[in-house]
Write a protein that holds these residues in place. Structure first.
Motif, mmCIF file in Angstrom:
data_model
loop_
_atom_site.group_PDB
_atom_site.id
_atom_site.type_symbol
_atom_site.label_atom_id
_atom_site.label_comp_id
_atom_site.label_asym_id
_atom_site.label_seq_id
_atom_site.Cartn_x
_atom_site.Cartn_y
_atom_site.Cartn_z
ATOM 1 N N UNK A 1 0.867 -1.183 0.000
ATOM 2 C CA UNK A 1 0.000 0.000 0.000
ATOM 3 C C UNK A 1 0.898 1.225 0.000
ATOM 4 N N UNK A 2 0.816 1.999 -1.069
ATOM 5 C CA UNK A 2 1.621 3.212 -1.210
ATOM 6 C C UNK A 2 0.846 4.379 -0.604
ATOM 7 N N UNK B 1 2.927 -4.673 3.060
ATOM 8 C CA UNK B 1 3.988 -3.667 3.068
ATOM 9 C C UNK B 1 3.328 -2.298 2.995
ATOM 10 N N UNK B 2 3.681 -1.407 3.919
ATOM 11 C CA UNK B 2 3.099 -0.073 3.979
ATOM 12 C C UNK B 2 4.173 0.971 3.717
ATOM 13 N N UNK B 3 3.955 1.777 2.672
ATOM 14 C CA UNK B 3 4.901 2.830 2.324
ATOM 15 C C UNK B 3 4.391 4.148 2.876
ATOM 16 N N UNK B 4 5.204 4.785 3.718
ATOM 17 C CA UNK B 4 4.851 6.063 4.335
ATOM 18 C C UNK B 4 4.999 7.206 3.337
ATOM 19 N N UNK B 5 4.358 8.343 3.629
ATOM 20 C CA UNK B 5 3.611 8.620 4.854
ATOM 21 C C UNK B 5 2.233 7.964 4.833
ATOM 22 N N UNK B 6 1.815 7.523 6.005
ATOM 23 C CA UNK B 6 0.483 6.958 6.176
ATOM 24 C C UNK B 6 -0.452 8.068 6.615
ATOM 25 N N UNK B 7 -1.715 7.965 6.276
ATOM 26 C CA UNK B 7 -2.697 8.969 6.659
ATOM 27 C C UNK B 7 -3.266 8.723 8.044
ATOM 28 N N UNK B 8 -2.612 7.894 8.841
ATOM 29 C CA UNK B 8 -3.099 7.501 10.163
ATOM 30 C C UNK B 8 -1.936 6.909 10.933
ATOM 31 N N UNK C 1 1.158 -3.709 -5.860
ATOM 32 C CA UNK C 1 1.093 -2.399 -5.212
ATOM 33 C C UNK C 1 -0.204 -1.672 -5.562
ATOM 34 N N UNK C 2 -0.744 -1.000 -4.543
ATOM 35 C CA UNK C 2 -1.946 -0.181 -4.676
ATOM 36 C C UNK C 2 -1.637 1.197 -4.116
ATOM 37 N N UNK C 3 -2.209 2.231 -4.727
ATOM 38 C CA UNK C 3 -1.949 3.599 -4.297
ATOM 39 C C UNK C 3 -2.948 4.086 -3.264
#
Length: 164
Positions: free
Chosen positions: A6-7, A30-37, A98-100
């Motif tokens: 998740x981008x 896999x989480x690509x920062x910045x995260x909205x939370x 990957x998803x945006x």
């Protein structure tokens, strides 16, 4: 093992739902920062329910950090702007999908550099996109189907009765 990326996701409930799907399928997240939370938010944990503790999750500072820590990774990029559908691809066992972020998708610079690996879910013209967690489920389950759902339980059981 498959990998969902998740981008810069923005909505904790979507990420929580995706985390639960990853646990149910033995998929890494896999989480690509910045995260909205924050990863400690109640909405994230509530959507992932009690499965979040079992999730194989890695976070990255940015897209470059992700690429550097996964050298040679085969990555497919899910986008409403892609030229081919998700069903046109043969997914490798250890590939990354990957998803945006919900509001903008994957940045177009990334898509342009990887256009032969961009995939879309077909929709009618009037719809902007599916919900992120639904999109992940659609494409992930196609990849799993292509591998005959290996390592997954293929038959359910009734609680009070038996199948004939």
């Amino acid at each position: 093992m498959l990998n969902i990326v998740l981008h810069q996701p923005e909505i904790p409930a979507n990420t929580g739902n995706i985390g639960r799907t990853c646990v149910a399928t033995g998929t890494r997240l896999h989480l690509i920062e910045p995260l909205g939370f924050s990863l400690s938010e109640k909405a994230l944990k509530r959507a992932g329910m009690d499965y979040w503790k079992d999730l194989d999750v890695t976070t990255y500072l940015d897209y470059e950090d992700f690429l550097n820590r996964n050298p040679g990774a085969k990555i497919y990029y899910a986008s409403t702007k892609a030229p081919q559908t998700y069903a046109d691809i043969s997914y490798e066992e250890d590939c990354f999908i990957m998803f945006g972020k919900e509001s903008a998708g994957i940045p177009e610079e990334i898509l342009l550099k990887n256009q032969e690996h961009c995939v879309r879910i077909p929709m009618i013209n009037d719809i902007r996109s599916l919900n992120l967690s639904n999109s992940v489920a659609v494409i992930l389950y196609e990849a799993l189907r292509q591998h005959n759902f290996s390592h997954m339980q293929l038959e359910g059981q009734l609680t009070k009765y038996h199948w004939k």
